[in-house]
Enzyme design. Structure first.
Site, PDB file in Angstrom:
ATOM      1  N   ALA A  38      -2.284  25.024  45.048  1.00 31.45           N
ATOM      2  CA  ALA A  38      -1.107  25.547  45.826  1.00 31.45           C
ATOM      3  C   ALA A  38       0.004  26.814  45.059  1.00 31.45           C
ATOM      4  O   ALA A  38      -0.414  26.389  43.710  1.00 31.45           O
ATOM      5  CB  ALA A  38       0.250  24.539  46.373  1.00 31.45           C
ATOM      6  N   ASP A  39       0.416  27.445  45.034  1.00 36.15           N
ATOM      7  CA  ASP A  39       1.108  28.049  44.303  1.00 36.15           C
ATOM      8  C   ASP A  39       3.013  27.861  45.177  1.00 36.15           C
ATOM      9  O   ASP A  39       2.848  28.777  46.147  1.00 36.15           O
ATOM     10  CB  ASP A  39       0.409  29.119  43.755  1.00 36.15           C
ATOM     11  CG  ASP A  39       1.622  29.395  42.453  1.00 36.15           C
ATOM     12  OD1 ASP A  39       1.302  29.267  41.594  1.00 36.15           O
ATOM     13  OD2 ASP A  39       2.132  30.679  42.395  1.00 36.15           O
ATOM     14  N   GLN A  40       3.572  28.332  44.089  1.00 39.50           N
ATOM     15  CA  GLN A  40       4.735  28.299  44.847  1.00 39.50           C
ATOM     16  C   GLN A  40       5.834  29.597  44.091  1.00 39.50           C
ATOM     17  O   GLN A  40       5.784  29.394  42.904  1.00 39.50           O
ATOM     18  CB  GLN A  40       5.655  27.404  44.535  1.00 39.50           C
ATOM     19  CG  GLN A  40       7.841  26.840  45.079  1.00 39.50           C
ATOM     20  CD  GLN A  40       7.851  27.033  46.003  1.00 39.50           C
ATOM     21  OE1 GLN A  40       6.736  26.547  47.053  1.00 39.50           O
ATOM     22  NE2 GLN A  40       9.113  26.280  46.648  1.00 39.50           N
ATOM     23  N   CYS A  92       2.311  28.749  48.741  1.00 33.05           N
ATOM     24  CA  CYS A  92       0.789  29.939  49.395  1.00 33.05           C
ATOM     25  C   CYS A  92      -0.190  28.495  48.729  1.00 33.05           C
ATOM     26  O   CYS A  92       0.027  28.066  47.937  1.00 33.05           O
ATOM     27  CB  CYS A  92       0.992  30.978  48.235  1.00 33.05           C
ATOM     28  SG  CYS A  92       1.709  31.921  48.372  1.00 33.05           S
TER      29      CYS A  92
END
EC number: 3.6.1.9
Length: 200
Positions: free
Chosen positions: A78-80, A115
């Site tokens: 995930a990415d933020q 994401c």
């Protein structure tokens, strides 16, 4: 893992304690293996007009990086991204930068974009993004200083921890809490079931 769920081997490619807790809340067994990719270098090279694409790209790179070492596992990465006025607010890392970020976000609307990506044997099986829109109160210098001293959110995009005292900083929030925290659970649950990674 409970007898209610049957699952295949899973790795969470994230060092985030919040994502770890959210995954645990689903009752899954999983390993935690953070990626070694250079996020800052990737962000520097990326076009600022395609910020959602940047988040998806980072999630994919993290998942693929871990997958090459663990081909038998399903990798969740995930990415933020915290975005205001087409600008990405990265983790502040120190007090001075956190003060600057909260000053800039004070009284304004911004987005937290989460994401996600699932990879197996270096193949991308699923990718997704979800956005939450948040509006901060107008924050006084005293409030900013007191909040930062209380929580020291220097590893959090936007310089606040929404899972803690950070909720008090906001006057309006549109979107789910787990999206704000960086791991939208219902889309992830549905993806794991549809990919037959988890069965009930």
């Amino acid at each position: 893992m409970s007898k209610f769920l049957q699952q295949k081997p899973i790795i969470l490619a994230s060092s985030s304690t919040i994502r770890h807790k959210l995954m645990k809340s689903l009752g899954l067994d999983f390993l935690v293996v953070p990626s070694n990719c250079n996020e800052e270098e990737i962000k520097t090279r990326h076009n600022s007009d395609e910020l959602v694409k940047l988040g998806i790209t980072l999630a994919k790179i993290k998942a693929l990086d871990v997958s090459q070492h663990y081909p038998e596992h399903y990798i969740i990465a995930a990415d933020q991204l915290c975005i205001a006025d087409k600008r990405v607010f990265n983790k502040p890392l120190n007090h001075q930068t956190a003060v600057s970020h909260l000053r800039e976000l004070s009284g304004k609307q911004h987005q937290q974009i989460a994401c996600l990506c699932i990879v197996k044997e270096s193949k991308i099986l699923w990718q997704y993004h979800e956005t939450a829109t948040l509006t901060l109160h107008h924050l006084s210098e005293k409030t900013i200083e007191a909040y930062l001293q209380a929580e020291k959110p220097y590893q959090s995009c936007g310089a606040y921890q929404y899972e803690g005292l950070g909720k008090w900083l906001f006057k309006e929030v549109q979107g789910s809490e787990d999206t704000i925290l960086g791991l939208p659970l219902m889309p992830l649950v549905n993806a794991l079931v549809n990919l037959k990674v988890v069965g009930i």
